[in-house]
Design an enzyme around this catalytic site. Structure first.
Site, PDB file in Angstrom:
ATOM      1  N   ILE A 169     -40.705  14.525   6.284  1.00 46.27           N
ATOM      2  CA  ILE A 169     -41.458  15.620   7.139  1.00 46.27           C
ATOM      3  C   ILE A 169     -42.729  15.285   7.536  1.00 46.27           C
ATOM      4  O   ILE A 169     -43.176  15.334   8.785  1.00 46.27           O
ATOM      5  CB  ILE A 169     -41.699  16.940   5.967  1.00 46.27           C
ATOM      6  CG1 ILE A 169     -40.394  17.550   5.712  1.00 46.27           C
ATOM      7  CG2 ILE A 169     -42.642  18.110   6.622  1.00 46.27           C
ATOM      8  CD1 ILE A 169     -40.272  18.757   4.517  1.00 46.27           C
ATOM      9  N   GLY A 170     -43.352  14.368   6.690  1.00 45.73           N
ATOM     10  CA  GLY A 170     -44.546  13.773   7.079  1.00 45.73           C
ATOM     11  C   GLY A 170     -44.609  13.091   8.260  1.00 45.73           C
ATOM     12  O   GLY A 170     -45.437  13.316   9.310  1.00 45.73           O
ATOM     13  N   ARG A 215     -34.169  18.374  -2.342  1.00 44.11           N
ATOM     14  CA  ARG A 215     -32.925  18.517  -2.858  1.00 44.11           C
ATOM     15  C   ARG A 215     -31.832  17.784  -2.242  1.00 44.11           C
ATOM     16  O   ARG A 215     -31.911  17.360  -1.090  1.00 44.11           O
ATOM     17  CB  ARG A 215     -32.338  19.916  -3.208  1.00 44.11           C
ATOM     18  CG  ARG A 215     -31.949  20.380  -1.791  1.00 44.11           C
ATOM     19  CD  ARG A 215     -31.546  22.115  -2.187  1.00 44.11           C
ATOM     20  NE  ARG A 215     -31.570  22.942  -0.956  1.00 44.11           N
ATOM     21  CZ  ARG A 215     -30.752  24.155  -0.653  1.00 44.11           C
ATOM     22  NH1 ARG A 215     -29.949  24.205  -1.650  1.00 44.11           N
ATOM     23  NH2 ARG A 215     -30.726  24.584   0.192  1.00 44.11           N
ATOM     24  N   ARG A 231     -32.449  25.076  -4.558  1.00 45.38           N
ATOM     25  CA  ARG A 231     -33.890  24.402  -4.424  1.00 45.38           C
ATOM     26  C   ARG A 231     -34.588  24.767  -5.902  1.00 45.38           C
ATOM     27  O   ARG A 231     -35.684  24.111  -6.186  1.00 45.38           O
ATOM     28  CB  ARG A 231     -34.540  25.322  -3.367  1.00 45.38           C
ATOM     29  CG  ARG A 231     -34.139  24.910  -2.154  1.00 45.38           C
ATOM     30  CD  ARG A 231     -34.721  25.876  -0.988  1.00 45.38           C
ATOM     31  NE  ARG A 231     -34.342  25.664   0.347  1.00 45.38           N
ATOM     32  CZ  ARG A 231     -33.691  26.481   0.716  1.00 45.38           C
ATOM     33  NH1 ARG A 231     -33.330  27.618   0.352  1.00 45.38           N
ATOM     34  NH2 ARG A 231     -33.298  26.499   2.237  1.00 45.38           N
ATOM     35  N   GLY A 290     -43.219  21.916  -0.047  1.00 48.44           N
ATOM     36  CA  GLY A 290     -42.562  21.158  -1.215  1.00 48.44           C
ATOM     37  C   GLY A 290     -41.759  22.214  -1.849  1.00 48.44           C
ATOM     38  O   GLY A 290     -42.577  23.262  -2.421  1.00 48.44           O
ATOM     39  N   ASN A 291     -40.374  22.062  -2.336  1.00 50.49           N
ATOM     40  CA  ASN A 291     -39.850  23.246  -2.659  1.00 50.49           C
ATOM     41  C   ASN A 291     -39.522  22.930  -4.461  1.00 50.49           C
ATOM     42  O   ASN A 291     -39.930  22.049  -4.816  1.00 50.49           O
ATOM     43  CB  ASN A 291     -38.249  22.986  -2.392  1.00 50.49           C
ATOM     44  CG  ASN A 291     -37.930  23.718  -0.918  1.00 50.49           C
ATOM     45  OD1 ASN A 291     -38.330  24.826  -1.082  1.00 50.49           O
ATOM     46  ND2 ASN A 291     -37.088  23.094  -0.312  1.00 50.49           N
ATOM     47  N   ASP A 349     -37.391  29.881   7.726  1.00 48.13           N
ATOM     48  CA  ASP A 349     -36.569  30.903   7.593  1.00 48.13           C
ATOM     49  C   ASP A 349     -36.688  31.743   8.965  1.00 48.13           C
ATOM     50  O   ASP A 349     -35.676  32.460   9.278  1.00 48.13           O
ATOM     51  CB  ASP A 349     -36.601  31.838   6.237  1.00 48.13           C
ATOM     52  CG  ASP A 349     -36.576  30.670   4.980  1.00 48.13           C
ATOM     53  OD1 ASP A 349     -35.415  30.294   4.728  1.00 48.13           O
ATOM     54  OD2 ASP A 349     -37.667  30.508   4.559  1.00 48.13           O
ATOM     55  N   HIS A 399     -38.246  31.497  -0.418  1.00 47.08           N
ATOM     56  CA  HIS A 399     -37.566  30.728   0.605  1.00 47.08           C
ATOM     57  C   HIS A 399     -36.369  29.998  -0.304  1.00 47.08           C
ATOM     58  O   HIS A 399     -36.426  28.913  -0.965  1.00 47.08           O
ATOM     59  CB  HIS A 399     -38.744  29.505   0.893  1.00 47.08           C
ATOM     60  CG  HIS A 399     -37.764  28.404   1.732  1.00 47.08           C
ATOM     61  ND1 HIS A 399     -37.149  28.430   2.888  1.00 47.08           N
ATOM     62  CD2 HIS A 399     -37.764  26.936   1.213  1.00 47.08           C
ATOM     63  CE1 HIS A 399     -36.811  27.257   3.165  1.00 47.08           C
ATOM     64  NE2 HIS A 399     -36.884  26.376   2.198  1.00 47.08           N
TER      65      HIS A 399
HETATM   66  N1  LIG Z   1     -40.243  25.175   2.449  1.00 48.25           N
HETATM   67  C1  LIG Z   1     -39.417  24.612   3.276  1.00 48.25           C
HETATM   68  O1  LIG Z   1     -38.937  25.347   4.431  1.00 48.25           O
HETATM   69  C2  LIG Z   1     -39.149  23.223   3.295  1.00 48.25           C
HETATM   70  C3  LIG Z   1     -38.363  22.721   4.200  1.00 48.25           C
HETATM   71  C4  LIG Z   1     -37.738  21.521   4.283  1.00 48.25           C
HETATM   72  C5  LIG Z   1     -38.041  20.487   3.250  1.00 48.25           C
HETATM   73  N2  LIG Z   1     -38.987  21.083   2.099  1.00 48.25           N
HETATM   74  C6  LIG Z   1     -39.291  20.513   1.083  1.00 48.25           C
HETATM   75  O2  LIG Z   1     -40.212  19.594   1.442  1.00 48.25           O
HETATM   76  C7  LIG Z   1     -40.355  18.235   0.361  1.00 48.25           C
HETATM   77  C8  LIG Z   1     -40.508  17.031   1.016  1.00 48.25           C
HETATM   78  O3  LIG Z   1     -39.455  16.757   1.868  1.00 48.25           O
HETATM   79  P1  LIG Z   1     -39.186  15.487   2.547  1.00 48.25           P
HETATM   80  O4  LIG Z   1     -37.971  15.498   3.334  1.00 48.25           O
HETATM   81  O5  LIG Z   1     -40.242  15.031   3.232  1.00 48.25           O
HETATM   82  O6  LIG Z   1     -39.000  14.298   1.486  1.00 48.25           O
HETATM   83  P2  LIG Z   1     -39.184  12.662   1.154  1.00 48.25           P
HETATM   84  O7  LIG Z   1     -38.371  12.544   0.126  1.00 48.25           O
HETATM   85  O8  LIG Z   1     -38.652  12.192   2.566  1.00 48.25           O
HETATM   86  O9  LIG Z   1     -40.584  12.570   1.385  1.00 48.25           O
HETATM   87  C9  LIG Z   1     -41.521  13.231   0.145  1.00 48.25           C
HETATM   88  C10 LIG Z   1     -42.691  12.224   0.074  1.00 48.25           C
HETATM   89  O10 LIG Z   1     -43.449  12.800  -1.093  1.00 48.25           O
HETATM   90  C11 LIG Z   1     -43.984  11.834  -1.765  1.00 48.25           C
HETATM   91  N3  LIG Z   1     -44.423  12.255  -2.879  1.00 48.25           N
HETATM   92  C12 LIG Z   1     -43.850  12.786  -4.094  1.00 48.25           C
HETATM   93  N4  LIG Z   1     -44.609  13.028  -4.953  1.00 48.25           N
HETATM   94  C13 LIG Z   1     -45.553  13.145  -4.339  1.00 48.25           C
HETATM   95  C14 LIG Z   1     -46.953  13.406  -4.942  1.00 48.25           C
HETATM   96  N5  LIG Z   1     -47.163  13.940  -6.311  1.00 48.25           N
HETATM   97  N6  LIG Z   1     -48.025  13.411  -4.212  1.00 48.25           N
HETATM   98  C15 LIG Z   1     -47.857  12.912  -3.001  1.00 48.25           C
HETATM   99  N7  LIG Z   1     -46.747  12.462  -2.419  1.00 48.25           N
HETATM  100  C16 LIG Z   1     -45.798  12.760  -3.032  1.00 48.25           C
HETATM  101  C17 LIG Z   1     -42.784  10.824  -1.901  1.00 48.25           C
HETATM  102  O11 LIG Z   1     -43.330   9.367  -2.164  1.00 48.25           O
HETATM  103  C18 LIG Z   1     -42.234  10.790  -0.275  1.00 48.25           C
HETATM  104  O12 LIG Z   1     -42.759   9.937   0.448  1.00 48.25           O
HETATM  105  C19 LIG Z   1     -39.040  18.617  -0.509  1.00 48.25           C
HETATM  106  O13 LIG Z   1     -39.479  19.418  -1.757  1.00 48.25           O
HETATM  107  C20 LIG Z   1     -38.287  19.462   0.556  1.00 48.25           C
HETATM  108  O14 LIG Z   1     -37.151  20.144  -0.219  1.00 48.25           O
HETATM  109  C21 LIG Z   1     -39.296  22.537   2.236  1.00 48.25           C
HETATM  110  O1  LIG Z   2     -32.755  23.522   1.942  1.00 45.27           O
HETATM  111  C1  LIG Z   2     -33.564  22.496   1.546  1.00 45.27           C
HETATM  112  O2  LIG Z   2     -33.567  22.037   0.399  1.00 45.27           O
HETATM  113  C2  LIG Z   2     -34.602  22.093   2.367  1.00 45.27           C
HETATM  114  C3  LIG Z   2     -35.268  22.972   3.244  1.00 45.27           C
HETATM  115  O3  LIG Z   2     -35.628  24.072   2.095  1.00 45.27           O
HETATM  116  C4  LIG Z   2     -34.623  24.008   3.952  1.00 45.27           C
HETATM  117  O4  LIG Z   2     -34.571  25.156   4.001  1.00 45.27           O
HETATM  118  O5  LIG Z   2     -34.169  23.324   5.215  1.00 45.27           O
END
Ligand SMILES: NC(=O)c1ccc[n+]([C@@H]2O[C@H](COP(=O)([O-])OP(=O)(O)OC[C@H]3O[C@@H](n4cnc5c(N)ncnc54)[C@H](O)[C@@H]3O)[C@@H](O)[C@H]2O)c1
Ligand SMILES: O=C(O)C[C@H](O)C(=O)O
Length: 328
Positions: A17-18, A95, A101, A133-134, A162, A190
């Site tokens: 995501i970053g 996940r 989640r 973060g989830n 959503d 969520h």
């Molecule tokens: N709310 C939403 O709608 C939504 C949508 C998509 C994903 N997400 C969530 O977003 C989060 C990140 O997803 P992603 O695909 O980027 O994952 P990813 O694994 O690609 O990246 C996560 C990054 O976070 C870093 N990290 C872990 N713990 C950390 C900490 N304590 N401090 C700083 N950095 C830390 C990891 O090193 C990694 O680089 C997940 O929990 C995912 O489920 C939420």
């Molecule tokens: O579903 C997930 O675990 C990632 C994110 O929360 C999403 O809704 O796509």
């Protein structure tokens, strides 16, 4: 005269995501094309993650974004959040296939205690926080509780994905442009229990509910499609949504900071008891934003089906809250 730069902290900055988020913040899509930004990027203090972060920073530099006036790499939230005006808490485990989640709580919950405490200690007293973060709602609740000196209302959770998913499904069903949809709401968590509600939605002034006129589609197709979209993406991609999640984060922060001109959007925010939701529950509500503040759309009628859906998503959030008592 050019504006004073604002500080934007992003955690998990070297993650998927970053990578989809930072370049858009730096180009002005989040806070405006006239707003200089300083990025304060946090990754875990491990060589691989810090190396990856270096690579992302090299790419940010190579874009020569005129609005990007500073980039910092951090491995400690106490330095990453120093004086930050905005904090996007993305860093945490996503996940995998077959997981819910909520199962991430035991893995990710503690991150948000530490980060809430750090925000409390060093961030701007007016910092606006979005937890991605989830499980996002409960993680935002944990961070808020760990930051008693900051305004609780400034802690929010991401329900915008959503909301955008629901809008897109409605556009496909009605054959109308997504941009024409107004007054859509998503209530609750969520998670698959979220309640996407188009009873008040309009397209060109016409009721979406009347246009669709199909309660079975609402219950059996629309709600499960939106609720399980994250899992469908994981099944298809082998990885959780990233570009659409980053896009939703940009939408959430942009609307909060710059306003919605009266349009409804969905934000996960701490309840003050609105619609019978217990105070402090981090709940998805329809809001409008103006002057850097959000305001819940009040006075909407809640029919029996909607109340049932709201009760279900609330019960899930209450259960998650119970499960993290030891972190508060
Ligand atoms: N709310 C939403 O709608 C939504 C949508 C998509 C994903 N997400 C969530 O977003 C989060 C990140 O997803 P992603 O695909 O980027 O994952 P990813 O694994 O690609 O990246 C996560 C990054 O976070 C870093 N990290 C872990 N713990 C950390 C900490 N304590 N401090 C700083 N950095 C830390 C990891 O090193 C990694 O680089 C997940 O929990 C995912 O489920 C939420
Ligand atoms: O579903 C997930 O675990 C990632 C994110 O929360 C999403 O809704 O796509």
């Amino acid at each position: 005269m050019s504006k004073k730069p604002v500080r934007v902290a992003v955690t998990g900055a070297a993650g998927q995501i970053g990578y989809a988020l930072l370049f858009r913040i730096a180009s002005g899509e989040m806070l405006g094309k006239d707003q200089p930004v300083i990025l304060q990027l946090l990754e875990v203090p491990m060589e691989k993650a810090q190396e990856a972060l270096k690579g992302v920073i090299m790419e940010l530099e190579d874009c020569a974004f005129p609005l990007l006036v500073g980039i910092e790499a951090h491995s400690d939230p106490m330095t990453a959040f120093k004086d930050t005006d905005y904090a996007l808490l993305v860093g945490s485990r996503p996940r995998g296939p077959g997981m819910e989640r909520a199962e991430l709580l035991s893995i990710n919950g503690a991150i948000f205690t530490a980060q809430g405490k750090a925000l409390n200690a060093v961030a701007s007293r007016d910092v606006r926080v979005l937890v991605v973060g989830n499980p996002a709602n409960t993680n935002a609740y944990i961070a808020m509780k760990a930051a008693p000196d900051l305004p609780a209302k400034n802690f929010t959770a991401m329900l915008r994905l959503d909301h955008n998913r629901a809008a897109s499904q409605i556009a496909a069903k009605t054959g109308k442009p997504v941009a024409a949809i107004e007054k859509l709401a998503v209530w609750g968590n969520h998670s698959p229990t979220m309640y996407a509600d188009y009873r008040f939605a309009t397209i060109g002034g016409e009721s979406v509910k009347d246009m669709i006129n199909d309660e079975a589609w609402n219950r059996d197709v629309f709600l499960p499609t939106v609720g399980k979209r994250g899992a469908a993406i994981i099944a298809a991609r082998g990885l959780s949504s990233a570009a659409s999640a980053a896009n939703a984060a940009i939408d959430h922060m942009r609307d909060w900071a710059l306003g919605t001109n009266g349009a409804w959007v969905t934000m996960g925010i701490p309840s003050n008891g609105e619609y019978g939701i217990p105070a402090e529950t981090m709940f998805g509500y329809p809001v409008t934003c103006e002057g850097g503040e959000y305001k819940i759309v009040e006075g909407l009628a809640i029919d029996a089906f909607s109340q049932e859906c709201i009760n279900k998503t609330l019960a899930e959030l209450e259960g998650e809250k119970d499960g993290v008592k030891h972190l508060l």
